[in-house]
Enzyme design. Structure first.
Site, PDB file in Angstrom:
ATOM      1  N   LYS A  78     -25.942  45.289  -5.902  1.00 40.68           N
ATOM      2  CA  LYS A  78     -25.759  43.876  -5.560  1.00 40.68           C
ATOM      3  C   LYS A  78     -25.120  43.812  -4.185  1.00 40.68           C
ATOM      4  O   LYS A  78     -24.576  44.811  -3.720  1.00 40.68           O
ATOM      5  CB  LYS A  78     -24.927  43.142  -6.618  1.00 40.68           C
ATOM      6  CG  LYS A  78     -23.612  43.744  -6.994  1.00 40.68           C
ATOM      7  CD  LYS A  78     -22.959  42.860  -8.063  1.00 40.68           C
ATOM      8  CE  LYS A  78     -21.579  43.344  -8.397  1.00 40.68           C
ATOM      9  NZ  LYS A  78     -21.537  44.050  -9.676  1.00 40.68           N
ATOM     10  N   THR A 123     -20.972  39.610 -12.735  1.00 44.80           N
ATOM     11  CA  THR A 123     -22.085  38.687 -12.838  1.00 44.80           C
ATOM     12  C   THR A 123     -23.311  39.305 -13.497  1.00 44.80           C
ATOM     13  O   THR A 123     -23.539  40.506 -13.417  1.00 44.80           O
ATOM     14  CB  THR A 123     -22.503  38.217 -11.425  1.00 44.80           C
ATOM     15  OG1 THR A 123     -23.690  37.452 -11.570  1.00 44.80           O
ATOM     16  CG2 THR A 123     -22.769  39.404 -10.512  1.00 44.80           C
ATOM     17  N   ASP A 129     -26.595  48.884 -10.610  1.00 42.60           N
ATOM     18  CA  ASP A 129     -25.689  47.800 -10.222  1.00 42.60           C
ATOM     19  C   ASP A 129     -25.800  47.505  -8.736  1.00 42.60           C
ATOM     20  O   ASP A 129     -24.803  47.361  -8.048  1.00 42.60           O
ATOM     21  CB  ASP A 129     -24.250  48.180 -10.585  1.00 42.60           C
ATOM     22  CG  ASP A 129     -23.314  46.987 -10.421  1.00 42.60           C
ATOM     23  OD1 ASP A 129     -22.103  47.180 -10.298  1.00 42.60           O
ATOM     24  OD2 ASP A 129     -23.834  45.857 -10.366  1.00 42.60           O
ATOM     25  N   ASN A 189     -22.122  45.704  -3.188  1.00 51.22           N
ATOM     26  CA  ASN A 189     -22.163  47.179  -3.189  1.00 51.22           C
ATOM     27  C   ASN A 189     -22.975  47.713  -2.026  1.00 51.22           C
ATOM     28  O   ASN A 189     -23.302  48.901  -1.996  1.00 51.22           O
ATOM     29  CB  ASN A 189     -22.800  47.688  -4.494  1.00 51.22           C
ATOM     30  CG  ASN A 189     -21.919  47.399  -5.681  1.00 51.22           C
ATOM     31  OD1 ASN A 189     -20.737  47.119  -5.505  1.00 51.22           O
ATOM     32  ND2 ASN A 189     -22.489  47.440  -6.857  1.00 51.22           N
ATOM     33  N   ASP A 191     -20.575  52.551  -3.954  1.00 54.37           N
ATOM     34  CA  ASP A 191     -20.121  52.216  -5.303  1.00 54.37           C
ATOM     35  C   ASP A 191     -21.091  52.591  -6.423  1.00 54.37           C
ATOM     36  O   ASP A 191     -21.772  51.744  -7.008  1.00 54.37           O
ATOM     37  CB  ASP A 191     -19.856  50.707  -5.387  1.00 54.37           C
ATOM     38  CG  ASP A 191     -19.153  50.349  -6.679  1.00 54.37           C
ATOM     39  OD1 ASP A 191     -18.882  49.175  -6.906  1.00 54.37           O
ATOM     40  OD2 ASP A 191     -18.891  51.281  -7.456  1.00 54.37           O
TER      41      ASP A 191
END
Ligand SMILES: COc1ccc(/C=N/Nc2[nH]nc(C)c2C(=O)Nc2cccc(NC(C)=O)c2)cc1
Length: 269
Positions: free
Chosen positions: A136, A169, A134, A139, A152
């Site tokens: 992105k 998203t 994840d 993060n 995160d």
């Protein structure tokens, strides 16, 4: 020191830094050492309500054991009756996302530097059998020297991962994830391609009006390079070699570090 038992009285709480999905983050200072940290406070009722107990436990086990200059430290944690407190490294610059929105897009040098940092951090994670899944801009944090820190690890898994219901998203998810297929480390390589594009153009490549359109653009790898800002052919080459549907054909982390665009744009490699 990670072993010791912490409690709220060890800290002076400062200004709120922001709020995430399940809790708030505060600036805090450890009383004895005067060491500045970020204290992430999550309410146990939220954990029950969103049933994220195992995910949170996994995030903490994983992040406690990761020691890398581009991964935000989790120094320790403690809890009281209604809250869990995570003692996290404080990154002065905040979310890289805000920097990207402020500047519109990064220079090739800046983008390449962030991609190299992410690649180093991911290589470290993968050798520890951790797939982040994840990555992105929200993060990613920046420290006082502008150095990137992956934060995160909520969605990361020890390999042999099983599916999680993804919220938020789709933009950063690889085809095999949005198609709910088995996936492996190579999902993070895909995401590096997404981020490289977004750092250079200011928006992710498969952005669309609806989630369904984004889904279609991802699975079709519908990649378009706008004419402005004008980007070097090396940068496009790297993006083209990461955003490949067949996960086994994506450029490896090692090959990213050896790519001409990285070699040319990143100092002190
Ligand atoms: C609103 O302006 C801000 C500027 C800088 C910060 C710095 N945050 N630094 C952090 N170090 N360790 C952690 C964990 C954090 C953190 O979670 N920051 C955070 C959390 C939620 C939202 C934001 N927002 C932004 C804009 O950075 C930052 C936080 C807010």
């Amino acid at each position: 020191n990670p072993g010791r038992q912490w409690s709220l009285k060890d800290f002076e709480i400062g200004k709120p830094l922001g709020k995430g999905k399940f809790g708030r983050v505060y600036l805090a200072r450890e009383v004895k050492s005067k060491y500045i940290v970020a204290l992430k406070i999550i309410f146990k009722e939220q954990i029950e309500k969103y049933r994220i107990h195992h995910q949170l436990r996994r995030e903490m086990e994983i992040q406690t054991n990761l020691l890398h200059p581009n991964i935000l430290r989790l120094y320790g944690w403690f809890h009281d009756d209604e809250r869990i407190f995570m003692i996290l490294e404080y990154a002065y610059g905040g979310e890289l996302y805000r920097e990207l929105r402020k500047k519109g897009h990064f220079t090739e040098k800046q983008a390449a530097t962030y991609i190299a940092s992410l690649t180093h951090a991911l290589a470290y994670c993968h050798e520890k059998h951790v797939i982040h899944r994840d990555i992105k801009p929200e993060n990613l944090l920046l420290d006082h020297e502008g150095r990137l820190k992956i934060a995160d690890f909520g969605w990361s898994v020890q390999s042999k991962s099983k599916r999680n219901t993804m919220c938020g998203t789709l933009d950063y998810l690889a085809p095999e994830m949005v198609e709910n297929k088995a996936h492996d480390y190579a999902v993070d390589n895909w995401t590096l391609g997404i981020l490289c594009y977004e750092f250079l153009y200011g928006a992710p490549p498969f952005e669309a009006e609806s989630q369904n359109d984004t889904f279609k653009r991802i699975v079709n790898v519908d990649l378009i390079f706008p004419s402005t800002p004008s980007i070097s052919s090396e940068a496009k080459n790297l993006i083209n070699r990461l955003l490949v549907k067949d996960s086994s054909k994506r450029l490896s982390l090692q090959k990213i570090m050896e790519h001409p665009w990285i070699i040319k744009n990143v100092d002190n490699l």
